[in-house]
Scaffold this motif. Structure first.
Motif, short mmCIF file in Angstrom:
data_model
loop_
_atom_site.label_atom_id
_atom_site.label_comp_id
_atom_site.label_asym_id
_atom_site.label_seq_id
_atom_site.Cartn_x
_atom_site.Cartn_y
_atom_site.Cartn_z
N ALA A 44 0.84 -1.20 0.00
CA ALA A 44 0.00 0.00 0.00
C ALA A 44 0.87 1.25 0.00
CB ALA A 44 -0.93 -0.02 1.21
N ARG A 65 4.00 1.56 -1.01
CA ARG A 65 4.73 1.67 -2.28
C ARG A 65 3.83 2.23 -3.38
NH1 ARG A 65 7.71 -3.25 -5.63
NH2 ARG A 65 8.62 -1.92 -7.23
N SER A 66 2.63 1.64 -3.46
CA SER A 66 1.69 2.04 -4.50
C SER A 66 1.27 3.50 -4.33
CB SER A 66 0.48 1.12 -4.44
OG SER A 66 -0.28 1.19 -5.60
N THR A 67 0.96 3.88 -3.10
CA THR A 67 0.50 5.24 -2.82
C THR A 67 1.60 6.26 -3.06
OG1 THR A 67 -0.96 4.31 -1.12
CG2 THR A 67 -0.59 6.69 -1.06
N ILE A 78 2.06 6.89 -6.74
CA ILE A 78 1.00 7.76 -7.28
C ILE A 78 1.34 9.22 -7.03
CG2 ILE A 78 -1.39 8.49 -6.94
CD1 ILE A 78 -2.05 5.51 -6.44
N TRP A 81 -7.29 14.22 -3.24
CA TRP A 81 -6.62 12.92 -3.36
C TRP A 81 -5.23 12.95 -2.71
CZ3 TRP A 81 -8.47 8.32 -4.27
CH2 TRP A 81 -9.67 8.18 -5.02
N ARG A 88 -5.66 12.55 0.94
CA ARG A 88 -6.05 11.18 1.29
C ARG A 88 -4.86 10.25 1.23
NH1 ARG A 88 -11.72 9.80 -1.70
NH2 ARG A 88 -11.24 7.71 -0.92
N PHE A 89 -4.05 10.41 0.20
CA PHE A 89 -2.92 9.51 0.04
C PHE A 89 -1.84 9.77 1.10
CE2 PHE A 89 -4.59 7.08 -3.11
CZ PHE A 89 -4.77 7.67 -4.36
N ARG A 147 -2.45 10.83 4.10
CA ARG A 147 -3.02 10.25 5.30
C ARG A 147 -2.84 8.72 5.29
NH1 ARG A 147 -9.14 10.07 5.01
NH2 ARG A 147 -8.43 8.40 3.68
N ASN A 148 -3.08 8.11 4.13
CA ASN A 148 -2.93 6.65 4.03
C ASN A 148 -1.50 6.21 4.31
OD1 ASN A 148 -5.61 6.56 3.33
ND2 ASN A 148 -5.28 6.06 1.17
N GLU A 196 -0.88 6.36 8.00
CA GLU A 196 -1.51 5.21 8.69
C GLU A 196 -0.72 3.93 8.46
OE1 GLU A 196 -6.21 6.59 8.19
OE2 GLU A 196 -5.40 4.88 7.06
N ASP A 197 -0.34 3.73 7.22
CA ASP A 197 0.37 2.49 6.88
C ASP A 197 1.75 2.44 7.50
OD1 ASP A 197 -1.09 2.27 3.55
OD2 ASP A 197 -1.66 1.28 5.44
N ARG A 231 1.20 1.21 10.95
CA ARG A 231 0.87 -0.22 10.94
C ARG A 231 2.11 -1.05 10.63
NH1 ARG A 231 -3.47 -1.16 6.77
NH2 ARG A 231 -3.07 -3.33 7.31
#
Lengths: 122, 414
Positions: free
Chosen positions: B148, B150-152, B155, B166, B169-170, B172-173, B176-177, B180
Motif C-alpha cells: 500500500a 509503495r503504490s500510494t 502515485i 486525493w 487522502r494519500f 493520510r494513508n 496510517e500504513d 501499521r
C-alpha cells in the motif's frame, strides 16, 4: 465505457491506490473486501477481469478461485492473483486451480497495469 | 573378511603406531620377522600364547587385536555409508577400517549423528516457516502494508497535478500504513524472539530428554526409595514404575515417543541406582571423601559407574556426566553447572578400550566462561571415566553392550 475489473482485497489502502491507478487508465473498478461473499459478487457483476488476494479474512482466495472456475457464466473470466507468498508451490497451486497470472506483494503500479492490460487486451 | 581374520592388520597398525620395526616385535615375542610379516598380512591365524605375547609387546588388550572394534561402531559405520550411498564407501572393508582406524571411524559416526540432528532441526524450522499460521498472517500484514505504501507513494510522485483532495487522502494513508508497518515489524520481532528461545518441539528426542532432565536438575526425590536393593519389594518396585510413568506423562518437553522412551530408560536406571545407593548414605560419603566415585565405590562396595551416576544427580554438587554407547556416541550429556560446553571425549575412548578399568585424570579447560560470573578463564576438571556392560542391554548368550561414562568434577585452579 472502459473494461470492468473487480478487485477483491481486504487492505483498504491497497484498494484505494489500485483503484486510483486503474481508473486513471480507463478501467471501471469495483471493489469487494469480504471473502465470504466474493463468489456471489463475481456472479452478479460478471467483470472482464478479477484481481483476487489469496489471504482474505476467514476464506482462502484459492477457494474463491475454485468456486469461480466451477461456475459456467464466469469460468473463463481472467483472474490475477495477489499474494504475499512467492514460493513456487504457491504459484503452482494458483496455476493448477486456474489463475491466469500470479503477482507477489509488494508489487509496483506499473506491474499491475501491465498485467491487467495483458489479461484483457483493449 | 571376518573380524577375527583381521587380527594381523590390527597388529600391524598398532606396531606402526608405536613406531616399532617388524624385526623388533618379532624378536620380542620369539618368532621370525618373515612369520610376523605373514601374520600381519592375515595369511596366518594366531591365538593363544602368541597373541598374548604380541599384545603384551604392543601394550594393548588381546581382545582388541583379536576382535577389533565394537560391533556397534561397525554397525553405525554401515548405517552412515548407506545414508550416503553415492559416496561409494567400501562397505565390504568396513570392519578392517574400524579396526585399523577406530578414531576416524568414531569421527565419521559422530559427524553422521550431528548431520542427522541438524537435518531434523532444519526440517522442523522449514516446516514452521512454511506452515505456521501466525507467522504467515504477520508476514502477510507487513507485506500488504508495504504494498500500500509503495503504490500510494508512486502515485504521489508520478501525478504532480493530482487533486488536493486525493493528495491529502494519500498522505493520510501513507501515515496510517507507516504506523501499521512499525507495529507489524514489532510483532514479527516478538515472534522471532519466541522462536529463538528454542521451544522443545524444535529439539530432537535426545535434546528434549536433556531439556526435561536439566529442568529437574537430574534429581527426582520421588524415585529415592531410601531402601537398599535387597529390601525393595515387588510392590514398591511397581509403585515406583508408576511414578516414572507419571513423571514422564507430565513432562512438557517430551514431545515425541522416542524422547519419552529415552527418558523412561534414564529414570528406570535412576530408580535402580537409588535402590543400590541411598541418598542419605551417598551424601554422608561425599562429606567424608569428597566427590570421588572411586573412594565412595570402595566404601559401599557398589560399582564405580553407579556411584558416578548417583553423584551427578546431587543438585548441590553440580557435577557433569557424559554417557556414551560402545561406539563413543553420546547417549546423555549433562554439563557441569558452572561451565559452558563439555570437555574433549578422549577419556571415553580410552576406557572403551579397557572395559571395567576406571581412570582418573585432570584437565584444565581454557577459554571457559563461568555460568555463575560470566567471566572467562581456565577451569580445572577432575575426570573419572569407566566403561561397563549396560545393565539393561546385556542378555545371556549375546555379546555384552558396553557403555562408557565420564564424571566431570570442577576443581579449584591454582
Amino acid at each position: 465505457m472502459g473494461k470492468h475489473v473487480l478487485l477483491i482485497e481486504d487492505e483498504p489502502n491497497i484498494i484505494e491506490a489500485v483503484s486510483f491507478i486503474l481508473s486513471r487508465d480507463g478501467w471501471v473498478v469495483d471493489t469487494h473486501s469480504n471473502g465470504q461473499t466474493a463468489h456471489g459478487v463475481v456472479l452478479e457483476k460478471q467483470p472482464d477481469l478479477v484481481i483476487l488476494d489469496v489471504m482474505l479474512p476467514g476464506v482462502s482466495g484459492y477457494d474463491i478461485l475454485r468456486a469461480i472456475r466451477g461456475e459456467p457464466q464466469v469460468a473463463q473470466t481472467p483472474v490475477l492473483m495477489l499474494t504475499a507468498r512467492g514460493q513456487n508451490k504457491d504459484r503452482e497451486m494458483a496455476e493448477q486451480i486456474g489463475a491466469n497470472m500470479f503477482m507477489t506483494k509488494p508489487f509496483s503500479n506499473a506491474d499491475v497495469l501491465e498485467a491487467v492490460r495483458k489479461l484483457v487486451p483493449a | 573378511m571376518s573380524r577375527t581374520s583381521l587380527t594381523g592388520s590390527r597388529i600391524r597398525e598398532r606396531r606402526q603406531l608405536k613406531q616399532m620395526r617388524q624385526a623388533e616385535l618379532a624378536k620380542a615375542v620369539g618368532i621370525s620377522a618373515s612369520y610376523l610379516n605373514l601374520i600381519e598380512h592375515n595369511r596366518r591365524r594366531i591365538g593363544g600364547k602368541l597373541l598374548l605375547d604380541i599384545a603384551g609387546a604392543l601394550d594393548v588388550e588381546p581382545t582388541l587385536l583379536a576382535e577389533g572394534a565394537e560391533e556397534a561402531l561397525i554397525e553405525r559405520l554401515r548405517q552412515a555409508a548407506q545414508a550416503n550411498a553415492g559416496t561409494g564407501a567400501e562397505l565390504v572393508q568396513v570392519e578392517e577400517f574400524a579396526g585399523r582406524f577406530p578414531g576416524w571411524a568414531r569421527l565419521i559416526v559422530e559427524q553422521g549423528r550431528r548431520e542427522a540432528d541438524l537435518l531434523r532441526s532444519l526440517d522442523v524450522l522449514n516446516d514452521r516457516l512454511a506452515n505456521d499460521p501466525q507467522l504467515a498472517a504477520t508476514l502477510h500484514e507487513i507485506l500488504s502494508t508495504v504494498t500500500a505504501i509503495r503504490s500510494t507513494a508512486s502515485i504521489l510522485v508520478e501525478n504532480r497535478e493530482i487533486e488536493p483532495e486525493w493528495r491529502f487522502r494519500f498522505h493520510r494513508n501513507i501515515n496510517e500504513d507507516a504506523q501499521r508497518l512499525a507495529e507489524g515489524a514489532e510483532a514479527l520481532v516478538r515472534y522471532l524472539d519466541t522462536v529463538s528461545e528454542s521451544t522443545p518441539e524444535e529439539y530432537g528426542p535426545r535434546e528434549q530428554c536433556e531439556a526435561f532432565l536439566a529442568r529437574a536438575r537430574y534429581h527426582f526425590p520421588e524415585l529415592e526409595t531410601g531402601h537398599a536393593h535387597a529390601e525393595l519389594t515387588e510392590v514398591a518396585g511397581r509403585l515406583i514404575s508408576a511414578k516414572v510413568d507419571r513423571i514422564v506423562g507430565k513432562a512438557k518437553e517430551l514431545q515425541s515417543a522416542e524422547a519419552r522412551a529415552l527418558t523412561i530408560r534414564f529414570l528406570e536406571q535412576y530408580r535402580r541406582d537409588a535402590a543400590m545407593l541411598s541418598l542419605k548414605g551417598l551424601r554422608a560419603a561425599v562429606a567424608e571423601t569428597g566427590a570421588d566415585p572411586i573412594r565412595v565405590s570402595q566404601l559401599f562396595a557398589v560399582d564405580v559407574a553407579t556411584v558416578m551416576r548417583r553423584l551427578a544427580t546431587l543438585p548441590e554438587l553440580g557435577l557433569g556426566l557424559v554417557i556414551c554407547d560402545a561406539a563413543g556416541v553420546p547417549i546423555l550429556r549433562k554439563p557441569v553447572d558452572s561451565m559452558s560446553g563439555l570437555p574433549p571425549m578422549w577419556p571415553i575412548y580410552k576406557v572403551l578400550n579397557r572395559p571395567m578399568v576406571p581412570i582418573h585424570e585432570r584437565q584444565v579447560q581454557t577459554g571457559q566462561k563461568s555460568r555463575e560470573t560470566g567471566e572467562g578463564g581456565a577451569m580445572a576438571l577432575g575426570i573419572y571415566a569407566v566403561s561397563m556392560p549396560a545393565a539393561d542391554r546385556t542378555e545371556l548368550g549375546h555379546d555384552m553392550m558396553l557403555e562408557a561414562q565420564m564424571l566431570l568434577v570442577p576443581e579449584k585452579t591454582e
